[in-house]
Design an enzyme around this catalytic site. Sequence first.
Site: not given
Ligand code: SAM
Length: 453
Positions: A266, A287, A332, A385
């Site tokens: 987010p 994202d 991330d 994480c």
């Molecule tokens: C750990 S969360 C990111 C948290 C964010 N960086 C923060 O600090 O608020 C991982 C994110 O990766 C996204 N995600 C998963 N697969 C993805 C892809 N192939 N390309 C882009 N985003 C992806 C998910 O929707 C999720 O929002």
Amino acid sequence: MNKTGSGAAVRAEAARVIDTVAVQGRSLDVALSQADRQTDPQDRALLHMLCYGTLRNHWRLRWFIVQLLDKPLKSQDRIVESLLAVGLFQLLESRVPDHAAVSLTVEATRRLRRPKFAPLVNAVLRNFRRIGLATVEPAEEEARFNHPAWLIERLKQDWPSHWRQIVDANNGRGPMWLRVNAKKVSRPDYMERLQGAQDQGAGPPGQHETLDGFPQGIRLEEPRPVRELPGFADGLVSVQDAAAQLAAPWLLAEGGMRILDACAAPGGKAAHLLELAGPGASLMAIDADAGRMSRVGENLERLGLVATLKVADASRPEGWWDGELFDRILIDAPCSGTGVIRRHPDIKLLRRNADIGVNARLQLDLLSALWPLLAPGGRLLYVTCSVLSAENDEVITRFLREQPGATEEQVLPNYNIRDLMHRRVRGFQILPGGADLDGFYFACLDKKGRTTG
Ligand SMILES: C[S@@+](CC[C@H](N)C(=O)[O-])C[C@H]1O[C@@H](n2cnc3c(N)ncnc32)[C@H](O)[C@@H]1O
């Protein structure tokens, strides 16, 4: 909508939430947001306490239920087992007086349209107290440590000296950490505002602490709704665990103008990157999840920050990349979330052992697809994480084997965090509970060549 405020209704709602997570496999956030709508605002804190507490203790409570029932309930009445778990949690850990916990949980059977189970619920809860089951130590590790067997196994393998610390931290509660917006206010000034609000009886009570090595972080003794934080609506401050606050300064340690945040929603780390970036720096936030991405836009707007936002699959740059190289890339990565279980206890129920290999493949795909977008001399920070090697150092080890142009930067960005960081085969790990932080893994990779940013 029929909002009910009685204690029995809250217990029934909690049982529905537990059933939605434990039986239907949906996330706690989704289940709770539905349940909140059925619950009086003044009862929501109690509802959340019951749901979080019951899920944190899931395996132990289910073990109690097996000991206390002659036979399992039929599948159409499984929700009564969830109600029993909510009732037993109150007797085990909460401050709810026993008589209220028992009578309101018994009454909740009617709210769940299972009145014929009222005598059984009454008997089970009273027997629990009468035979002193709370003091019995189950032989099964799942029930003793409140984690699924596959995860206990992996933790023992990856962290032979620390796995108990990890499970204990996972079963506890995370504190509330704030990150001040360095573009708008200094930490000492914001702490004065917190103190001023507290003196007027309006701000969060208790001590506000800082930790060396986390220059924008403030730890609140008492978690509060964000509307009670002074200047929240004006973007002075965000909620973010201090361990997550290491990513932005690490990536930007030596500057960087064109920045990519490949898994941004987010938007916590994207916002921190923009708060710390020098003048003229730009950030592209990607994202894959459109719903989560809308929260990035909301968060940046509140903080007075601007980025280019794209809903796209970061592992397929041909669909969104304009061909200009980035100086800094943050991945991330999506992962098991095993470092943040204390904030999301449903992770223990929803993740499966087989997910870990699937995640590792996606993580390696993201690294391999995004590495060519990094300028020579540029830096990529890989973050999860997770506390599991399969998603962390094993991924980075494989990546470095395949990419001779990549080197690992092994110097920490900040001397004060050295005692918190566990060196892995590659990269560094903060474990949950160490200095009361969430569990995060970091690997900093530099691309050979001349620096551009
Ligand atoms: C750990 S969360 C990111 C948290 C964010 N960086 C923060 O600090 O608020 C991982 C994110 O990766 C996204 N995600 C998963 N697969 C993805 C892809 N192939 N390309 C882009 N985003 C992806 C998910 O929707 C999720 O929002």
